[in-house]
Design a protein around this motif. Structure first.
Motif, PDB file in Angstrom:
ATOM      1  N   GLU A  55       0.605  45.040  14.720  1.00  8.87           N
ATOM      2  CA  GLU A  55      -0.560  45.990  13.865  1.00  8.87           C
ATOM      3  C   GLU A  55      -1.513  46.613  14.969  1.00  8.87           C
ATOM      4  OE1 GLU A  55       0.124  43.721   9.707  1.00  8.87           O
ATOM      5  OE2 GLU A  55      -1.984  43.951  10.563  1.00  8.87           O
ATOM      6  N   ARG A 187      -7.768  45.942  12.307  1.00  6.92           N
ATOM      7  CA  ARG A 187      -7.229  46.879  10.616  1.00  6.92           C
ATOM      8  C   ARG A 187      -7.376  48.502  11.329  1.00  6.92           C
ATOM      9  NH1 ARG A 187      -5.545  46.659   5.467  1.00  6.92           N
ATOM     10  NH2 ARG A 187      -6.652  49.129   4.216  1.00  6.92           N
ATOM     11  N   LYS A 190      -4.978  49.605  14.061  1.00  6.80           N
ATOM     12  CA  LYS A 190      -3.796  49.827  13.757  1.00  6.80           C
ATOM     13  C   LYS A 190      -3.707  50.869  12.463  1.00  6.80           C
ATOM     14  CE  LYS A 190      -3.132  47.218  10.135  1.00  6.80           C
ATOM     15  NZ  LYS A 190      -2.484  45.714   8.939  1.00  6.80           N
TER      16      LYS A 190
END
Length: 239
Positions: A55, A187, A190
């Protein structure tokens, strides 16, 4: 129905209620296998290191070429993956549990007439995995769809940690702080890749408007002590 954002801005009271939901969730031991109707059993999948690295690598696949005009070469990719595996290894002992994965404003509905944690209605949790619970906290405090300033981020982080410390005297604040920084950076990386992919591959250029927010978040989180090695890599490969 309303979310925890109003007129494009975060409503602190609502975000604090969402933090309380996470603290409550993370104080419960959730099963890996869930019984379904008619005797079937659903195994909640693991958020493996391989999945987390893959990711984060969307940053390499889509954001790096967008920002630099050239694809990431093999050496760049190797360094990135090595640094990410080391960062994830450094939080291997942190609390694992159900990670809902998209715990942010579009999926958190505000229930005006309810009280306490019931004021937050949850949608879009079908991709739940078992991984570092810090992921969902970072998903909320670095909300991809609205600007969360450093003061509000810190306030929400402290509220979460305080709630967890009230639950259990042995809560590992230092370990959680490290996991929170690593999962936030993962995150954000990603999402930077995904937003460029949506714009360029899927012809949805409106997503480019979110890049400055995510870039600001990335700069903010890379200053955390847990990420000093990764910060050097990002400094070389970001405009």
């Amino acid at each position: 129905s309303e979310t925890i954002v109003r007129n494009g801005a975060p409503v602190p009271e609502r975000y604090r209620a969402a933090v309380d939901v996470l603290a409550r969730l993370h104080g419960i031991s959730w099963p890996r296998a869930v019984a379904l109707e008619e005797g079937a059993v659903y195994e909640v999948p693991a958020y493996s290191t391989d999945a987390l690295v893959a990711e984060a690598s969307l940053f390499l696949d889509w954001y790096v070429p967008e920002a630099t005009g050239a694809p990431a070469d093999a050496g760049t990719r190797r360094d990135f993956e090595t640094l990410w595996r080391a960062a994830l290894d450094s939080i291997a002992e942190t609390q694992r549990g159900w990670v809902l994965r998209d715990f942010h404003s579009p999926n958190l509905l505000w229930q005006e007439g309810a009280a306490g944690e019931n004021r937050i209605g949850l949608i879009d949790f079908q991709d739940t995995v078992i991984g570092p619970v810090a992921y969902d906290v970072a998903s909320l405090t670095f909300d991809a769809r609205t600007d969360i300033g450093p003061e509000l981020e810190t306030e929400l982080f402290d509220a979460y940690v305080s709630a967890r410390e009230r639950q259990a005297a042995g809560f590992d604040r230092a370990g959680f702080t490290r996991a929170y920084a690593v999962m936030a950076a993962q995150r954000i990386s990603k999402i930077l890749g995904i937003f460029v992919r949506l714009a360029r591959r899927d012809d949805k250029p409106a997503y480019l408007a979110h890049l400055p927010r995510m870039q600001g978040y990335l700069d903010r989180v890379l200053d955390r002590p847990a990420l000093s090695d990764l910060k050097g890599w990002y400094a070389r490969y970001r405009p």
